[in-house]
Design a protein around this motif. Structure first.
Motif, PDB file in Angstrom:
ATOM      1  N   GLY A 274       0.818  -1.204   0.000  1.00 33.90           N
ATOM      2  CA  GLY A 274       0.000   0.000   0.000  1.00 33.90           C
ATOM      3  C   GLY A 274       0.852   1.255   0.000  1.00 33.90           C
ATOM      4  N   ARG A 275       1.935   1.238   0.783  1.00 34.91           N
ATOM      5  CA  ARG A 275       2.817   2.396   0.853  1.00 34.91           C
ATOM      6  C   ARG A 275       3.654   2.545  -0.416  1.00 34.91           C
ATOM      7  N   TRP A 276       4.259   1.433  -0.864  1.00 29.48           N
ATOM      8  CA  TRP A 276       5.180   1.491  -2.009  1.00 29.48           C
ATOM      9  C   TRP A 276       4.467   1.809  -3.319  1.00 29.48           C
ATOM     10  N   MET A 277       3.302   1.204  -3.526  1.00 31.92           N
ATOM     11  CA  MET A 277       2.637   1.320  -4.817  1.00 31.92           C
ATOM     12  C   MET A 277       1.580   2.422  -4.865  1.00 31.92           C
ATOM     13  N   PHE A 278       1.000   2.757  -3.697  1.00 39.69           N
ATOM     14  CA  PHE A 278      -0.119   3.695  -3.693  1.00 39.69           C
ATOM     15  C   PHE A 278       0.074   4.875  -2.750  1.00 39.69           C
ATOM     16  N   GLY A 279       1.133   4.837  -1.937  1.00 43.24           N
ATOM     17  CA  GLY A 279       1.403   5.939  -1.030  1.00 43.24           C
ATOM     18  C   GLY A 279       0.407   6.089   0.097  1.00 43.24           C
ATOM     19  N   ILE A 280      -0.233   4.965   0.492  1.00 44.62           N
ATOM     20  CA  ILE A 280      -1.217   5.029   1.581  1.00 44.62           C
ATOM     21  C   ILE A 280      -0.939   3.935   2.598  1.00 44.62           C
ATOM     22  N   ASP A 281      -1.477   4.131   3.799  1.00 42.18           N
ATOM     23  CA  ASP A 281      -1.459   3.086   4.815  1.00 42.18           C
ATOM     24  C   ASP A 281      -2.797   2.366   4.734  1.00 42.18           C
ATOM     25  N   LEU A 282      -2.779   1.131   4.310  1.00 41.05           N
ATOM     26  CA  LEU A 282      -4.015   0.378   4.098  1.00 41.05           C
ATOM     27  C   LEU A 282      -4.888   0.360   5.343  1.00 41.05           C
ATOM     28  N   ARG A 283      -4.261   0.425   6.497  1.00 35.78           N
ATOM     29  CA  ARG A 283      -5.013   0.347   7.756  1.00 35.78           C
ATOM     30  C   ARG A 283      -5.855   1.591   8.024  1.00 35.78           C
ATOM     31  N   GLU A 284      -5.659   2.612   7.209  1.00 36.40           N
ATOM     32  CA  GLU A 284      -6.447   3.839   7.353  1.00 36.40           C
ATOM     33  C   GLU A 284      -7.565   3.917   6.318  1.00 36.40           C
ATOM     34  N   HIS A 285      -7.774   2.834   5.591  1.00 37.89           N
ATOM     35  CA  HIS A 285      -8.772   2.831   4.522  1.00 37.89           C
ATOM     36  C   HIS A 285      -9.602   1.549   4.571  1.00 37.89           C
TER      37      HIS A 285
ATOM     38  N   ALA B  29      -7.001  -5.374   1.042  1.00 39.85           N
ATOM     39  CA  ALA B  29      -6.120  -4.995  -0.064  1.00 39.85           C
ATOM     40  C   ALA B  29      -6.863  -5.086  -1.385  1.00 39.85           C
ATOM     41  N   PHE B  30      -7.651  -6.150  -1.570  1.00 42.07           N
ATOM     42  CA  PHE B  30      -8.477  -6.262  -2.772  1.00 42.07           C
ATOM     43  C   PHE B  30      -9.448  -5.088  -2.861  1.00 42.07           C
ATOM     44  N   ARG B  31     -10.046  -4.768  -1.731  1.00 41.51           N
ATOM     45  CA  ARG B  31     -11.077  -3.727  -1.702  1.00 41.51           C
ATOM     46  C   ARG B  31     -10.492  -2.344  -1.997  1.00 41.51           C
ATOM     47  N   VAL B  32      -9.352  -2.043  -1.406  1.00 38.44           N
ATOM     48  CA  VAL B  32      -8.793  -0.693  -1.490  1.00 38.44           C
ATOM     49  C   VAL B  32      -7.764  -0.555  -2.609  1.00 38.44           C
ATOM     50  N   LEU B  33      -6.896  -1.554  -2.766  1.00 38.48           N
ATOM     51  CA  LEU B  33      -5.768  -1.440  -3.694  1.00 38.48           C
ATOM     52  C   LEU B  33      -6.057  -2.030  -5.067  1.00 38.48           C
ATOM     53  N   GLY B  34      -7.094  -2.875  -5.175  1.00 42.21           N
ATOM     54  CA  GLY B  34      -7.427  -3.469  -6.458  1.00 42.21           C
ATOM     55  C   GLY B  34      -7.010  -4.931  -6.553  1.00 42.21           C
ATOM     56  N   LYS B  35      -7.416  -5.562  -7.664  1.00 43.49           N
ATOM     57  CA  LYS B  35      -7.225  -7.003  -7.819  1.00 43.49           C
ATOM     58  C   LYS B  35      -5.762  -7.409  -7.898  1.00 43.49           C
ATOM     59  N   GLN B  36      -4.962  -6.673  -8.659  1.00 39.89           N
ATOM     60  CA  GLN B  36      -3.571  -7.061  -8.836  1.00 39.89           C
ATOM     61  C   GLN B  36      -2.797  -6.983  -7.534  1.00 39.89           C
ATOM     62  N   ALA B  37      -2.906  -5.861  -6.830  1.00 43.90           N
ATOM     63  CA  ALA B  37      -2.219  -5.706  -5.551  1.00 43.90           C
ATOM     64  C   ALA B  37      -2.795  -6.668  -4.510  1.00 43.90           C
TER      65      ALA B  37
END
Length: 205
Positions: free
Chosen positions: A22-33, A43-51
């Motif tokens: 989440g940080r490296w590819m999207f610049g976010i902390d997944l735990r905040e989303h 991760a599927f929900r927020v970052l998408g299928k590939q990530a």
């Protein structure tokens, strides 16, 4: 040696792939989303299928690799109890990862890797239960809990597993999954649990 391997298993489990990707590819902390969970589902929900797929595979692999550390021990020290200890420390590491402030996920993917390493046949059938419930309900939490609850049943009635320790561990897994999903259970009772989209809607002309 076994103490060193248990520590390595914990550090393997602590590899916080969902947070780091989440940080490296999207610049976010997944735990905040999303659900706030540092796991493959969010991760599927927020970052998408590939990530999400990448996180899922890496989390499964770290659980599998932790159990397979058993092969670094002499043959006379390799036991089911030692394997269970390695698997437990990997899942514990995912729940409380040292690298990211001890705020981890629910450990389902890592637990799957552990179970595959311990008993691939029962793991495969439990995965089948997961898929069946996901298709029927479109709710990941329900599918995860159903799969976990089915695991001891597969071991006892399908495979006639002779290891009482492994059977007890499978019941512990089911209990752990229920505990880590207690908030999901509350949302299910309220009718507020999120459903996943299994098919894309056809684009309008």
């Amino acid at each position: 040696m076994i103490i060193a391997l248990l520590l390595i298993a914990y550090f393997l489990g602590s590899l916080a792939w969902s947070v780091w990707i989440g940080r490296w590819m999207f610049g976010i902390d997944l735990r905040e989303h999303g659900s706030g969970n540092a796991g493959a589902t969010n991760a599927f929900r927020v970052l998408g299928k590939q990530a999400g797929t990448l996180v899922l595979v890496l989390d499964v692999l770290k659980g599998f690799a932790a159990v397979k550390l058993i092969h670094l021990l002499p043959a006379d020290q390799q036991s089911v109890i030692a394997m269970l200890g390695l698997g437990f420390l990997a899942v514990f590491g995912h729940l409380f990862p040292i690298y990211v402030g001890f705020r981890g996920g629910k450990g389902i993917a890592t637990l799957l890797g552990v179970v595959i390493a311990l008993h691939s046949g029962a793991a495969l059938l439990a995965m089948g239960v997961f898929v069946a419930f996901l298709l029927a309900t479109r709710i990941v939490s329900v599918s995860s809990m159903a799969a976990a609850l089915s695991l001891p049943l597969w071991l006892i009635y399908r495979f006639k597993e002779p290891s009482e320790v492994l059977i007890i561990f499978s019941f512990a897994i089911a209990l752990l999954v229920l505990i880590t999903h207690r908030k999901n259970i509350v949302r299910l009772l309220r009718g507020e649990e999120n459903k996943v989209k299994l098919k894309r809607k056809r684009a309008e002309d």
